[in-house]
Design an enzyme around this catalytic site. Structure first.
Site, PDB file in Angstrom:
ATOM      1  CB  ALA A  52      62.976  -9.905   7.934  1.00 48.33           C
ATOM      2  CE1 TYR A  53      58.813 -16.246  12.107  1.00 51.30           C
ATOM      3  CE2 TYR A  53      58.387 -14.905  14.038  1.00 51.30           C
ATOM      4  CZ  TYR A  53      58.205 -16.074  13.335  1.00 51.30           C
ATOM      5  OH  TYR A  53      57.413 -17.067  13.857  1.00 51.30           O
ATOM      6  CB  VAL A  54      57.985  -8.595  13.163  1.00 48.84           C
ATOM      7  CG1 VAL A  54      56.739  -7.778  13.498  1.00 48.84           C
ATOM      8  CG2 VAL A  54      58.614  -9.124  14.447  1.00 48.84           C
TER       9      VAL A  54
END
Length: 265
Positions: A171-173
């Protein structure tokens, strides 16, 4: 920071002289996520350049302590960037004090690790609400004042995890990959008002949090294998690039990504 386990210096020699940017003196600079880590270093560096600095953070204790340590050189505004109305209110409060905002640094983020099969819609939405959504709405909020002032600089923080295709943080990527597209779209939209929008892309920066949570023997080995340069990245390295992107020296730099990673990718 904790002592290093090798003999490679983490910081430049104390005698190193770094750039001064006269165009930053008196500029109003707003930094999100400015209480700790990379953001705190940016607050310190912009204040040292004579800028009028405001910074937002959810960590009221750390933010208050940093503002006190800087002796009035920076204004702390407590803010949870996932609350868009609260984010806009904090931005407008600093803008009211400063007349307008010349530089916005969209630094706030959270890179907590997570497994794909454990992500639900609530967690996904929360990651976007921290790592992507504030960058857009903060830029939207500062645009009118920057346009009236004749221009400005917006610096969005990306991450080399996108190029690395890093695991256990999908999700961060995804959010950081979207920051690249957001940067280019905003640069096109805001360019006629002489507002520059760039993406500053750090590598693995040795903040206290990163050292505490993830810098183990395997991490040391990854740095040795992946970086072209042997010195570890520190927050100051990222702050100094932010200074350049904010200053008039970079007046024709926009819609670009600037990687500071020691040659990792």
């Amino acid at each position: 920071m904790e002592p290093e386990s090798n003999t490679v210096p983490i910081m430049p020699d104390a005698s190193t002289a770094f750039a001064r940017y006269p165009s930053l003196a008196g500029k109003a600079v707003l930094i999100t996520g400015g209480a700790t880590g990379i953001g705190a270093s940016m607050v310190e560096h912009f204040a040292d350049q004579g800028a009028r600095v405001g910074f937002l953070d959810i960590d009221a204790g750390a933010g208050t302590a940093l503002a006190a340590r800087l002796g009035g050189a920076a204004r702390f505004l407590p803010c949870d960037v996932t609350d868009v109305d609260g984010l806009k209110a904090a931005i407008h409060a600093f803008e009211a004090e400063s007349g307008h905002i010349d530089v916005l640094v969209n630094n706030a983020a959270n890179d907590d690790r997570h497994r794909v099969d454990e992500v639900d819609t609530a967690y996904w939405d929360n990651r976007m609400a921290i790592n992507l959504r504030p960058q857009f709405f903060a830029a939207q909020a500062v645009r009118p004042g920057m346009a009236r002032a004749g221009g400005g600089s917006i610096i969005n923080l990306g991450s080399v995890v996108v190029q690395m295709a890093a695991a256990e943080m999908v999700a961060y990527v995804a959010a950081k990959a979207a920051v690249y597209g957001l940067t280019r779209a905003l640069a096109r939209e805001f360019g006629p008002d002489r507002i520059r929008v760039n993406c500053l892309v750090p590598g693995w920066v040795m903040t206290e949090r990163q050292i505490r949570l993830w810098l183990d023997e395997a991490g040391e080995q990854r740095i040795a294998e992946r970086q072209c340069l042997p010195d570890k990245l520190v927050p100051e390295d990222i702050a100094r690039m932010a200074l350049f992107l904010a200053a008039d020296d970079s007046r024709h730099c926009t819609s670009q990504s600037f990687i500071v990673d020691g040659g990792w990718v």
